[in-house]
Enzyme design. Structure first.
Site, PDB file in Angstrom:
ATOM      1  N   ARG A 111       0.854  -1.178   0.000  1.00 41.74           N
ATOM      2  CA  ARG A 111       0.000   0.000   0.000  1.00 41.74           C
ATOM      3  C   ARG A 111       0.897   1.237   0.000  1.00 41.74           C
ATOM      4  NH1 ARG A 111      -2.918   2.988   4.708  1.00 41.74           N
ATOM      5  NH2 ARG A 111      -3.948   4.518   3.413  1.00 41.74           N
TER       6      ARG A 111
ATOM      7  N   HIS B 171      -3.082  11.145   0.478  1.00 45.00           N
ATOM      8  CA  HIS B 171      -2.623  10.831   1.836  1.00 45.00           C
ATOM      9  C   HIS B 171      -2.048  12.118   2.453  1.00 45.00           C
ATOM     10  CE1 HIS B 171      -1.132   7.343   4.520  1.00 45.00           C
ATOM     11  NE2 HIS B 171      -0.814   8.452   5.173  1.00 45.00           N
TER      12      HIS B 171
ATOM     13  N   GLU C  48      -7.292   8.560   6.175  1.00 46.88           N
ATOM     14  CA  GLU C  48      -7.477   9.207   7.478  1.00 46.88           C
ATOM     15  C   GLU C  48      -7.941  10.656   7.379  1.00 46.88           C
ATOM     16  OE1 GLU C  48      -4.120   8.700  10.078  1.00 46.88           O
ATOM     17  OE2 GLU C  48      -4.347   6.531  10.136  1.00 46.88           O
TER      18      GLU C  48
ATOM     19  N   ASN D 109      -7.903   1.891   9.835  1.00 44.92           N
ATOM     20  CA  ASN D 109      -6.595   1.997  10.484  1.00 44.92           C
ATOM     21  C   ASN D 109      -6.811   1.939  11.987  1.00 44.92           C
ATOM     22  OD1 ASN D 109      -5.702   2.423   7.905  1.00 44.92           O
ATOM     23  ND2 ASN D 109      -4.941   4.512   8.254  1.00 44.92           N
TER      24      ASN D 109
ATOM     25  N   TYR E  37      -4.902   1.492  15.780  1.00 44.00           N
ATOM     26  CA  TYR E  37      -3.652   1.482  16.544  1.00 44.00           C
ATOM     27  C   TYR E  37      -3.859   1.303  18.047  1.00 44.00           C
ATOM     28  CZ  TYR E  37      -1.050   3.224  12.475  1.00 44.00           C
ATOM     29  OH  TYR E  37      -0.464   3.354  11.251  1.00 44.00           O
TER      30      TYR E  37
ATOM     31  N   GLU F 123      -4.058  -0.148   8.113  1.00 45.60           N
ATOM     32  CA  GLU F 123      -2.897   0.185   8.943  1.00 45.60           C
ATOM     33  C   GLU F 123      -3.086  -0.394  10.333  1.00 45.60           C
ATOM     34  OE1 GLU F 123      -1.717   4.366   9.204  1.00 45.60           O
ATOM     35  OE2 GLU F 123      -2.025   4.615   7.060  1.00 45.60           O
TER      36      GLU F 123
END
Ligand SMILES: *[C@@H]1O[C@H](CO)[C@@H](O)[C@H](O)[C@H]1NC(C)=O
Ligand SMILES: *[C@@H]1O[C@H](CO)[C@@H](O)[C@H](O)[C@H]1NC(C)=O
Ligand SMILES: *[C@@H]1O[C@H](CO)[C@@H](O)[C@H](O)[C@H]1NC(C)=O
Ligand SMILES: *[C@@H]1O[C@H](CO)[C@@H](O)[C@H](O)[C@H]1NC(C)=O
Ligand SMILES: *[C@@H]1O[C@H](CO)[C@@H](O)[C@H](O)[C@H]1NC(C)=O
Length: 507
Positions: free
Chosen positions: A113, A158, A203, A344, A346, A413
């Site tokens: 990616r 991005h 994002e 994504n 985390y 992600e």
């Protein structure tokens, strides 16, 4: 007043009790960390890794690339970035892409990616001039991936908005829908024969909330809850317009898939048995993931978000909600514009209602009237916001599946940061525990198609500069050659990919 005080005291006591309980549960969970799922990932499950143009390419003014908002943000005030660093060279992937592909090949990933730098293709952001050297760079990268049998997954935007467009308001100007969708069409035209997975925007919360809300990120505009929500509105329209263009003009021939990538933490109710905390959790998830994805799936912003922003806006003296409203035509435009959803993940937070939210607070940081906190026992990564909560990914993908009708999801992600460790055992256990939780959700029927480790290599981590490192590969930023060296996690991830298994022997 006394009644309120008493209620508050009781509330605090409850909170303390539930915090204690949460700690006990957590302690138990930590104890059983060894419990790793032992069922194999399906044959068609995709493993990959990721980077983005601004974080790895460097070559900021090479071969005709135009200036973007991050170039400008950093060059006008270098102390915005930790260590006064810049991304002018960073990993120098613009010149070292063949070496990057060799690293990917060694890992054995099914996909890579990466993102396209808008101003490398269109230096001014619009169609005036196509920069053929920039186009050639991505053609070369795609060719190298193809030669090595690695599927590209390409992010069209991005975070790096062309400066020429930023100066006209960027994502707060409604014309961005037109600018962006023409750029997206150009990407489909130029690269679509070789790209079957497109991600429109990465994002958007980071661009809208951090870029136009609190101004910590480029372009550094402080317009919480106003410019910030205009950005949200335009991102959704821009994404949907690009998806429609692909669907109408390219899909039949190119046969690819188009989705969006939204980042979201898991928000765990502070007290699982408290209905107000549960509502706070749901509301925050709708403010974080739902703000972008609810329109794309169902045709409108989440009802709960619309309602609370309107209530707060009127109380602040506005004559209507600060959150723009979609017209009937726009609702039809945006509804159903996804082939998959990117997530994504985390970290996680505990959440509860915040009765002390300032009445005049605006935007993502205030409008949900909630407050979050962490468990002090949670392990930390090097990034100040990164607490390791593997069970959060399971809860989040389960919520996503239930909320949006079990759509195909790619984890676009997931990653762990340190300060410079070659024997990165904590990264290995981060990957292992997150994949284990993901597999448990999949075994329960959640439709996960792939997993992306962020990142292939250490890179420019935005305002944190080079201080925190997410890479499987270490990059020597002191050396002119920007040498890459495998950390211990490379062998671990390589093995997971080749065996499709998280333990020594799967069932
Ligand atoms: C277009 O981009 C070039 C290079 O970044 C710059 O010199 C020029 O002024 C820009 N033109 C307009 C109209 O923005
Ligand atoms: C530069 O950025 C730093 C850190 O964000 C800030 O404190 C400072 O005021 C800025 N300087 C200028 C001239 O804008
Ligand atoms: C960053 O730049 C500022 C202003 O030029 C300077 O005061 C500061 O010492 C620099 N910091 C580092 C880590 O170089
Ligand atoms: C609301 O206020 C704006 C200015 O803030 C004004 O332009 C607009 O006409 C008002 N709308 C209504 C319906 O009163
Ligand atoms: C970087 O790699 C090159 C080629 O692999 C090697 O010759 C050189 O010594 C390395 N530099 C450093 C600083 O490790």
């Amino acid at each position: 007043m006394n009644v309120n005080k008493k209620f508050l005291q009781q509330y605090i006591n409850n909170m303390q009790a539930s915090l204690f309980l949460a700690s006990v549960i957590l302690f138990t969970l930590t104890k059983s960390e060894e419990h790793i799922n032992n069922t194999p990932f399906p044959k068609d499950f995709l493993f990959g890794t990721a980077t983005s143009a601004y974080q790895v390419e460097g070559a900021w003014n090479v071969d005709g690339k135009g200036v973007n908002n991050w170039d400008k943000f950093i060059h006008t005030n270098r102390s915005r970035i930790k260590g006064n660093d810049t991304a002018d060279v960073t990993c120098d992937s613009y010149h070292k892409y063949k070496e990057d592909v060799a690293l990917l090949k060694y890992l054995g990933v099914q996909f890579y990616r990466f993102s396209i730098s808008w101003t490398r293709i269109l230096p001014n952001g619009t169609q005036g001039k196509i920069n053929h050297q920039g186009v050639q760079y991505y053609k070369n990268l795609l060719k190298e991936l193809k030669r090595n049998n690695i599927t590209p997954m390409v992010t069209i935007f991005h975070w790096d908005t062309p400066q020429a467009l930023e100066e006209q308001g960027g994502w707060t100007n409604e014309r961005i829908v037109h600018w962006y969708s023409r750029y997206a069409r150009l990407c489909f035209q130029l690269f679509g024969d070789d790209v079957k997975y497109w991600m429109t925007v990465n994002e958007p919360k980071q661009t809208c909330n951090m870029g136009y809300g609190n101004g910590i990120f480029a372009p550094g505009v402080k317009s919480p809850g106003e410019g910030e929500y205009l950005c949200v509105y335009h991102v959704v329209l821009a994404h949907a317009t690009a998806w429609r263009i692909y669907d109408k003009e390219f899909r039949a021939q190119q046969k690819g898939k188009v989705g969006i990538v939204v980042d979201c933490s898991w928000y765990e109710p502070a007290d699982l048995w408290n209905i107000q905390d549960q509502l706070a959790s749901q509301l925050k998830l709708h403010f974080t993931y739902g703000l972008y994805v609810n329109p794309i799936v169902y045709g409108d912003f989440p009802w709960a978000v619309k309602s609370i922003v309107k209530k707060r806006s009127l109380a602040q003296g506005y004559n209507r909600s600060r959150l723009p409203e979609f017209s009937q035509q726009q609702k039809e435009l945006v509804k159903g514009t996804y082939d998959f959803l990117g997530l994504n993940y985390y970290t996680a937070r505990y959440i509860k209602p915040d009765p002390d939210t300032p009445v005049d607070g605006k935007g993502y940081d205030f409008d949900s009237e909630t407050t979050t906190f962490v468990d002090p026992h949670w392990e930390k990564g090097a990034s100040f916001w990164l607490y390791v909560v593997p069970w959060g990914i399971k809860k989040l993908v389960t919520w996503l599946s239930q909320t949006y009708g079990n759509p195909p999801v790619i984890i676009t992600e997931n990653g762990y940061s340190e300060h410079g460790t070659m024997d990165d055992q904590k990264r290995i256990s981060y990957i292992k525990s997150h994949l284990s939780n993901l597999k448990e959700a999949m075994n329960n029927g959640v439709n996960i198609k792939g997993y992306t480790y962020w990142s292939l290599m250490d890179n420019f981590e935005w305002v944190e500069g080079y201080a925190v490192k997410f890479g499987l590969y270490h990059v020597d930023f002191e050396g002119a050659k920007r040498n890459r060296t495998a950390k211990s996690s490379v062998e671990y991830y390589k093995k997971v990919i080749s065996t499709r298994c998280l333990v020594d022997k799967c069932k």
